[in-house]
Design a protein around this motif. Sequence first.
Motif, PDB file in Angstrom:
ATOM      1  N   HIS A 107       0.813  -1.219   0.000  1.00 46.28           N
ATOM      2  CA  HIS A 107       0.000   0.000   0.000  1.00 46.28           C
ATOM      3  C   HIS A 107       0.852   1.278   0.000  1.00 46.28           C
ATOM      4  N   GLY A 108       2.161   1.129  -0.207  1.00 40.28           N
ATOM      5  CA  GLY A 108       3.032   2.299  -0.298  1.00 40.28           C
ATOM      6  C   GLY A 108       3.154   3.060   1.004  1.00 40.28           C
ATOM      7  N   LEU A 109       3.209   2.354   2.144  1.00 32.15           N
ATOM      8  CA  LEU A 109       3.259   2.977   3.457  1.00 32.15           C
ATOM      9  C   LEU A 109       4.628   2.793   4.092  1.00 32.15           C
ATOM     10  N   THR A 110       4.977   3.741   4.964  1.00 31.28           N
ATOM     11  CA  THR A 110       6.224   3.681   5.717  1.00 31.28           C
ATOM     12  C   THR A 110       5.894   3.630   7.204  1.00 31.28           C
ATOM     13  N   ALA A 111       6.538   2.733   7.919  1.00 29.72           N
ATOM     14  CA  ALA A 111       6.260   2.565   9.350  1.00 29.72           C
ATOM     15  C   ALA A 111       6.443   3.888  10.083  1.00 29.72           C
ATOM     16  N   GLY A 112       5.481   4.227  10.931  1.00 33.96           N
ATOM     17  CA  GLY A 112       5.554   5.434  11.735  1.00 33.96           C
ATOM     18  C   GLY A 112       5.138   6.706  11.031  1.00 33.96           C
ATOM     19  N   GLU A 113       4.747   6.596   9.756  1.00 36.90           N
ATOM     20  CA  GLU A 113       4.429   7.800   8.988  1.00 36.90           C
ATOM     21  C   GLU A 113       2.985   7.808   8.485  1.00 36.90           C
ATOM     22  N   PHE A 114       2.119   7.072   9.153  1.00 40.14           N
ATOM     23  CA  PHE A 114       0.707   7.077   8.793  1.00 40.14           C
ATOM     24  C   PHE A 114      -0.115   6.737  10.030  1.00 40.14           C
ATOM     25  N   GLY A 115      -1.393   7.114   9.971  1.00 44.38           N
ATOM     26  CA  GLY A 115      -2.334   6.719  11.008  1.00 44.38           C
ATOM     27  C   GLY A 115      -3.335   5.733  10.435  1.00 44.38           C
ATOM     28  N   LEU A 116      -3.855   4.887  11.289  1.00 48.35           N
ATOM     29  CA  LEU A 116      -4.797   3.842  10.884  1.00 48.35           C
ATOM     30  C   LEU A 116      -6.165   4.140  11.485  1.00 48.35           C
ATOM     31  N   VAL A 117      -7.213   4.024  10.671  1.00 49.16           N
ATOM     32  CA  VAL A 117      -8.579   4.311  11.109  1.00 49.16           C
ATOM     33  C   VAL A 117      -9.445   3.078  10.915  1.00 49.16           C
ATOM     34  N   THR A 118     -10.301   2.779  11.908  1.00 49.73           N
ATOM     35  CA  THR A 118     -11.356   1.775  11.738  1.00 49.73           C
ATOM     36  C   THR A 118     -12.645   2.322  12.341  1.00 49.73           C
TER      37      THR A 118
END
Length: 380
Positions: free
Chosen positions: A192-203
Amino acid sequence: MPTVMLVAGTRPNFMKIKPVLDALVRRSARVELVHAGQHYDHAMSDVFFDDLGLRPPDWHLGSGSGSVAEQTARIMSGFEPVLADVSPDAVVVVGDVTATLACALVTAHAGPVLAHVEAGLRSRDWTMPEEVNRVVVDRLSDLLFAPSSDAVDNLRQEGYHPHQIHLTGNVMVDTLLANLARARESDVLARHGLTAGEFGLVTLHRPANVDDPATLGALMAAMGEVASMLPLVMTVHPRTAQRLASSGTPAGLRLLPPAGYLDFLGLQAAARMVLTDSGGVQEETTVLGVPCLTLRENTERPITIEQGTNVLVGRDPQRIVTVAKEVMHAPPPRRCPSLWDGRAADRIADVLLEHLRTGNRPRPTELTVTAPTRAARRRV
């Protein structure tokens, strides 16, 4: 050895039942696994069996969707002949979903020992179907396996007999710790083109958050503001996907399909923060040391707030954004409740099998008036 029937109906149930099944099998108990079918499509069911290495169910009730009353009736009708056919010594139900309540009701009438894993959790919000379910299931159960000290306190205050209450720890943590290394090896971030620690997760999935367009719109507006500071990804529950199809999503919030267990655990472990209305996610982020913002007015997991790993932010957009800013500039929390150590299922199996071996049920004269056990009522 005795026969123990385990009941699961939804994706959180699968994570809770797997370590209990394994612990009982290690002790040579005969185990029958029932899938109530409350979650039934691949993304919400089959992938969890695959990820967890959970054996195929011995029985599948195929309850499907519908109102609470319709689901409860179908599960009860399907479970009753299964229970009569197997005639187990004990039935173990987990959590607080419709399948948990339905199978507990059938068991209470039929007579086997009923054990509730995750007993004693209370939000005290009677608008939540889960709160009704967990209170009723506790009342029906012979054995109450509490995941945390606050759950034990709730049960004691409600008058349950001490012989019923067992502080065993959290089976969700058993599953998390057993699979964390595999989850970290997942390619979900690269995919998904993500980097650890540089995004937030929503549910988001609770009816109070997603069914009312105004509430969902306000939450999405808040997500948009947070996403201007930290990119957000949201794994979309089918219920939420239906609502968002008409309302749209803000810039900076990327929607992902429902994730399997390993992928979702990998996303949680790598997130800078998690914004959620899920009870299980509040627990998992506590173990992972990832800050959690709970988008609800109450929680049945106050132990996570006491640990400082979770903040109850409610649904007010301004508060959500303010707390998110604070969390992004604070060091991650590193605290965890007692007995969340990966051995909860072993404790549960030991207590359950000893109970079946000795028939250790409290006498009616030993019980408080406020919460007599089902076993005592049968003996009176």
